[in-house]
Scaffold this motif. Structure first.
Motif, short mmCIF file in Angstrom:
data_model
loop_
_atom_site.label_atom_id
_atom_site.label_comp_id
_atom_site.label_asym_id
_atom_site.label_seq_id
_atom_site.Cartn_x
_atom_site.Cartn_y
_atom_site.Cartn_z
N ILE A 129 -17.58 30.42 52.36
CA ILE A 129 -17.07 30.81 51.05
C ILE A 129 -18.21 31.50 50.29
N VAL A 130 -17.88 32.48 49.49
CA VAL A 130 -18.89 33.18 48.68
C VAL A 130 -19.04 32.45 47.35
N CYS A 131 -20.29 32.32 46.91
CA CYS A 131 -20.55 31.70 45.61
C CYS A 131 -21.47 32.59 44.80
N ALA A 132 -21.48 32.39 43.50
CA ALA A 132 -22.32 33.19 42.60
C ALA A 132 -23.71 32.62 42.46
N ASP A 133 -23.84 31.28 42.52
CA ASP A 133 -25.12 30.65 42.25
C ASP A 133 -25.32 29.44 43.16
N VAL A 134 -26.39 29.46 43.93
CA VAL A 134 -26.64 28.40 44.91
C VAL A 134 -26.78 27.04 44.24
N GLU A 135 -27.63 26.95 43.22
CA GLU A 135 -27.89 25.65 42.61
C GLU A 135 -26.65 25.06 41.94
N THR A 136 -25.86 25.88 41.28
CA THR A 136 -24.61 25.41 40.67
C THR A 136 -23.68 24.88 41.74
N THR A 137 -23.60 25.56 42.86
CA THR A 137 -22.74 25.15 43.97
C THR A 137 -23.23 23.84 44.57
N VAL A 138 -24.55 23.69 44.74
CA VAL A 138 -25.10 22.45 45.27
C VAL A 138 -24.82 21.28 44.32
N ARG A 139 -25.02 21.49 43.03
CA ARG A 139 -24.75 20.42 42.06
C ARG A 139 -23.28 19.99 42.10
N PHE A 140 -22.38 20.95 42.28
CA PHE A 140 -20.95 20.63 42.32
C PHE A 140 -20.59 19.88 43.61
N TYR A 141 -20.89 20.46 44.76
CA TYR A 141 -20.44 19.89 46.03
C TYR A 141 -21.24 18.65 46.43
N GLN A 142 -22.54 18.65 46.22
CA GLN A 142 -23.34 17.48 46.58
C GLN A 142 -23.36 16.45 45.44
N GLY A 143 -23.62 16.92 44.23
CA GLY A 143 -23.76 16.00 43.11
C GLY A 143 -22.45 15.38 42.67
#
Length: 165
Positions: free
Chosen positions: A40-54
């Motif tokens: 999947i394409v995302c705009a921001d790596v850190e935002t995506t990590v915080r959402f899916y992992q956090g």
């Protein structure tokens, strides 16, 4: 909703079922070993990590440079049972907002244990994340880029009381 000929649609479904759906006992084994990953394409790596992992508690398992685009990241989350979801970012490209289109991704359904489903629902409530609760076992929400995600408490291979595998 468009005016549909439901009798014709149901007849077509019945025809397809009787033509192609083999009984479980005679169904051949799949040629696939499993889902390696969905990308999947995302705009921001850190935002995506915080959402899916956090928030959703899917551990980040790896991140490396995308071989197809210098400076882009390819990173992975464990969604259990040996399966992954992966993301790409494309710095410098305007990939636009997520759009649900014919032939595109409608949603990503991820099975979670009922106890964890309840905990994740509480985390979503606490974080103020909007979602739709459906059939008492599915939570539909959007990730930071608009991708629709379903958290379903039904076991793998079942959906709303129907065995699908």
């Amino acid at each position: 909703m468009p005016d549909l000929d439901l009798d014709a649609i149901n007849a077509a479904r019945d025809r397809i079922r009787s033509t192609y759906l083999a009984p479980e006992a005679s169904r051949p084994a799949s040629s696939a070993r499993g889902l390696h990953h969905v990308a999947i394409v995302c705009a921001d790596v850190e935002t995506t990590v915080r959402f899916y992992q956090g928030l959703l508690e899917f551990p980040l398992t790896e991140i490396f440079e995308n071989r197809d685009y210098a400076g882009s990241n390819h990173f992975f989350f464990d969604i259990g049972n040996g399966n992954l979801i992966a993301f790409f970012d494309f710095p410098g490209l305007d990939v636009g907002a997520y759009a649900e289109v014919l032939g595109g991704l409608h949603h990503l359904a991820i099975s979670v244990e009922p106890e964890r489903w309840e905990r994740l629902k509480a985390k979503l409530d606490e974080a103020g994340v909007e979602y739709l609760l459906e059939s008492g076992s599915s939570i539909y929400l959007h990730d930071p880029d608009g991708t629709r995600v379903e958290l379903i408490s039904d076991p793998l291979g079942e959906m709303y009381g129907e065995v699908v595998l």
